[in-house]
Design an enzyme around this catalytic site. Structure first.
Site, PDB file in Angstrom:
ATOM      1  N   HIS A  73       0.808  -1.228   0.000  1.00  0.00           N
ATOM      2  CA  HIS A  73       0.000   0.000   0.000  1.00  0.00           C
ATOM      3  C   HIS A  73       0.836   1.271   0.000  1.00  0.00           C
ATOM      4  O   HIS A  73       0.304   2.363  -0.155  1.00  0.00           O
ATOM      5  CB  HIS A  73      -0.947   0.041   1.213  1.00  0.00           C
ATOM      6  CG  HIS A  73      -0.224   0.384   2.486  1.00  0.00           C
ATOM      7  ND1 HIS A  73       0.357  -0.569   3.267  1.00  0.00           N
ATOM      8  CD2 HIS A  73       0.029   1.575   3.086  1.00  0.00           C
ATOM      9  CE1 HIS A  73       0.939   0.005   4.302  1.00  0.00           C
ATOM     10  NE2 HIS A  73       0.758   1.308   4.208  1.00  0.00           N
TER      11      HIS A  73
HETATM   12  C1  UD1 Z   1      -1.863   5.641   5.411  1.00  0.00           C
HETATM   13  C2  UD1 Z   1      -0.572   6.162   6.011  1.00  0.00           C
HETATM   14  C3  UD1 Z   1       0.483   5.068   6.083  1.00  0.00           C
HETATM   15  C4  UD1 Z   1      -0.072   3.833   6.779  1.00  0.00           C
HETATM   16  C5  UD1 Z   1      -1.355   3.410   6.075  1.00  0.00           C
HETATM   17  C6  UD1 Z   1      -1.974   2.194   6.724  1.00  0.00           C
HETATM   18  C7  UD1 Z   1      -0.114   8.561   5.591  1.00  0.00           C
HETATM   19  C8  UD1 Z   1       0.723   9.501   4.833  1.00  0.00           C
HETATM   20  N1  UD1 Z   1      -0.006   7.270   5.221  1.00  0.00           N
HETATM   21  O1  UD1 Z   1      -1.600   5.305   4.045  1.00  0.00           O
HETATM   22  O2  UD1 Z   1       1.601   5.540   6.803  1.00  0.00           O
HETATM   23  O3  UD1 Z   1       0.886   2.795   6.714  1.00  0.00           O
HETATM   24  O4  UD1 Z   1      -2.282   4.488   6.114  1.00  0.00           O
HETATM   25  O5  UD1 Z   1      -2.966   1.619   5.910  1.00  0.00           O
HETATM   26  O6  UD1 Z   1      -0.830   8.948   6.487  1.00  0.00           O
HETATM   27  N2  UD1 Z   1      -9.005   4.964   1.131  1.00  0.00           N
HETATM   28  C9  UD1 Z   1     -10.228   4.350   0.976  1.00  0.00           C
HETATM   29  N3  UD1 Z   1     -10.822   3.822   2.060  1.00  0.00           N
HETATM   30  C10 UD1 Z   1     -10.256   3.866   3.301  1.00  0.00           C
HETATM   31  C11 UD1 Z   1      -8.986   4.461   3.427  1.00  0.00           C
HETATM   32  C12 UD1 Z   1      -8.378   5.018   2.340  1.00  0.00           C
HETATM   33  O7  UD1 Z   1     -10.779   4.297  -0.107  1.00  0.00           O
HETATM   34  O8  UD1 Z   1     -10.856   3.377   4.273  1.00  0.00           O
HETATM   35  C13 UD1 Z   1      -8.370   5.598  -0.021  1.00  0.00           C
HETATM   36  C14 UD1 Z   1      -8.188   7.102   0.235  1.00  0.00           C
HETATM   37  O9  UD1 Z   1      -9.328   7.835  -0.057  1.00  0.00           O
HETATM   38  C15 UD1 Z   1      -7.001   7.408  -0.655  1.00  0.00           C
HETATM   39  C16 UD1 Z   1      -6.198   6.124  -0.597  1.00  0.00           C
HETATM   40  O10 UD1 Z   1      -7.079   5.089  -0.180  1.00  0.00           O
HETATM   41  O11 UD1 Z   1      -7.414   7.647  -1.962  1.00  0.00           O
HETATM   42  C17 UD1 Z   1      -5.021   6.232   0.330  1.00  0.00           C
HETATM   43  O12 UD1 Z   1      -5.426   6.527   1.654  1.00  0.00           O
HETATM   44  P1  UD1 Z   1      -4.525   7.480   2.575  1.00  0.00           P
HETATM   45  O13 UD1 Z   1      -5.219   7.677   3.854  1.00  0.00           O
HETATM   46  O14 UD1 Z   1      -4.081   8.660   1.814  1.00  0.00           O
HETATM   47  O15 UD1 Z   1      -3.190   6.709   2.837  1.00  0.00           O
HETATM   48  P2  UD1 Z   1      -2.807   5.195   2.990  1.00  0.00           P
HETATM   49  O16 UD1 Z   1      -2.229   4.723   1.721  1.00  0.00           O
HETATM   50  O17 UD1 Z   1      -3.899   4.365   3.586  1.00  0.00           O
END
Ligand code: UD1
Length: 368
Positions: free
Chosen positions: A214
């Site tokens: 991820h």
């Molecule tokens: C975040 C953390 C990372 C951690 C990870 C655990 C930061 C910079 N990164 O990364 O350190 O290891 O979480 O999983 O804070 N999304 C969904 N549904 C959800 C959650 C996220 O669709 O429940 C989508 C978001 O809208 C976004 C993407 O996934 O488009 C990434 O989510 P984001 O919260 O930016 O970071 P992670 O990759 O999860």
């Protein structure tokens, strides 16, 4: 004392579950002020899907958040800024004695920034971890958070020495700043919940390699993502590969138009108890997650880290984890050697499973 805990992303729910349990136990022993700790939980909303958030609260008995800020998505600066504004309002009305943050996410940094600007002491769990890769958003978040934290809970002596190299020392700030080496709180959660591990509903093969991906450095780089998915296809033809896919990764796979080999068993993100089952019954783990590298270790599974570096250097030194990046040959070689000769799991690198208790005792002492 009043303690505000800020969580937002999946690994933080897991870590906070152990600490909240320890707070409940501490309050049973010390029900009166000043030792008693009243915890208020802010969930930023960074992770919001049912299987990325709600299920962890349900399964792990984490208290319902007192505040749900519903902030997610968008660019890092905008997400962090929106969190900062809303957390600040909550802190102004709650007036806590301390703010507790975990790890290295945007929620961590937003919580810490909001607190420091209001002169509220910050306690940081997982202080001092470094990848020394400044391109990672997590490295920026953790470095900045450490620089403004009053209590720094380091999992290891290496983490404490990383802080020292940055000029962060015990008893700085006229004795107000404390550094404690407490072990890894995820060891506590593994010990607490392993007995309750749950077999997921999909058909889990008898033998398999468990994979998660991820990190932005892998998902947002088409060449790296393509190389990793192609490696999974090649492995999947020989040993079943179980791949719970993070929403970020799914979005990147769709955007890049990458086809997954049909041999890969691709599933939605699983719950914590299901993950524990999958880890414990796997042959080995391949991941770019920080938490999963340690959970593999706690379940005595070798791990191939799909990054160019790791913060958990002790695992590599101990021979149970190999950092392979996206190099297909290196990944294959390491799978073969780990399967032919599994490493020994003798050392006890990350404490004794009492980390949450130590954290709570130190927080309580600080307030008294
Ligand atoms: C975040 C953390 C990372 C951690 C990870 C655990 C930061 C910079 N990164 O990364 O350190 O290891 O979480 O999983 O804070 N999304 C969904 N549904 C959800 C959650 C996220 O669709 O429940 C989508 C978001 O809208 C976004 C993407 O996934 O488009 C990434 O989510 P984001 O919260 O930016 O970071 P992670 O990759 O999860």
């Amino acid at each position: 004392m009043k303690l505000v805990t800020v969580v937002g992303a999946r690994p933080q729910f897991i870590k906070a579950a152990a600490v909240s349990r320890a707070i409940t136990r501490h309050n049973a022993a010390f029900p009166l002020a000043p030792a008693r700790i009243d915890e208020i939980i802010i969930h930023t909303g960074q992770h919001y899907d049912k299987n990325m958030s709600e299920i962890f609260f349900k399964e792990m008995g984490l208290p319902e958040p007192n505040y749900f800020l519903d902030i997610h998505g968008g660019r890092h600066g905008a997400m962090t800024g929106r969190m900062l504004e809303k957390i600040e309002s909550v802190l102004i009305s709650e007036k806590p004695d301390m703010v507790l943050v975990y790890g290295d996410t945007n929620s961590t940094l937003a919580g810490a920034l909001a607190a420091t600007k209001l002169h509220i002491p910050i306690a940081h769990v997982e202080a001092g971890l470094r990848s020394f890769n400044r391109n990672m958003p997590e490295e920026i978040n953790r470095t900045l958070t450490d620089s403004i934290s009053s209590i720094l809970f380091c999992p290891t002596a290496t983490a404490a020495s990383n802080l020292e190299k940055e000029g962060i020392r015990n008893n700085d700030w006229d004795g107000q700043r404390k550094i404690h080496i407490v072990g890894d709180v995820m060891y506590d959660t593994t010990l607490i919940f392993k007995a309750f591990a749950q077999k997921p509903k999909f058909a889990v093969p008898h033998e398999y390699i468990l994979v998660t991906l991820h990190r932005a450095e892998n998902t947002d780089d088409k060449a790296r993502l393509t190389s990793l998915i192609s490696a999974l296809g090649n492995i999947g033809k020989k040993v079943p590969v179980v791949f719970p896919v993070h929403p970020r990764t799914q979005a990147s796979i769709d955007k890049a138009g990458i086809e997954l080999d049909p041999s890969i068993i691709k599933v939605d993100p699983v719950s914590y108890l299901e993950m524990l089952y999958l880890i414990d019954n796997s042959l080995l783990i391949m991941t770019d997650s920080g938490g999963l590298q340690k959970e593999a270790y706690y379940c005595h599974k070798p791990c191939i880290t799909l990054r160019d570096e790791t913060e958990w250097v002790e695992l590599v030194e101990d021979g149970v984890n190999v950092v392979a990046g996206t190099d297909q040959d290196l990944i294959m070689q390491n799978i073969q050697s780990f399967l032919a000769k599994p490493p020994n799991f003798t050392a006890n690198i990350y404490g004794t499973g009492n980390t949450a208790k130590h954290i709570v005792n130190h927080i309580s002492e600080y307030a008294c």
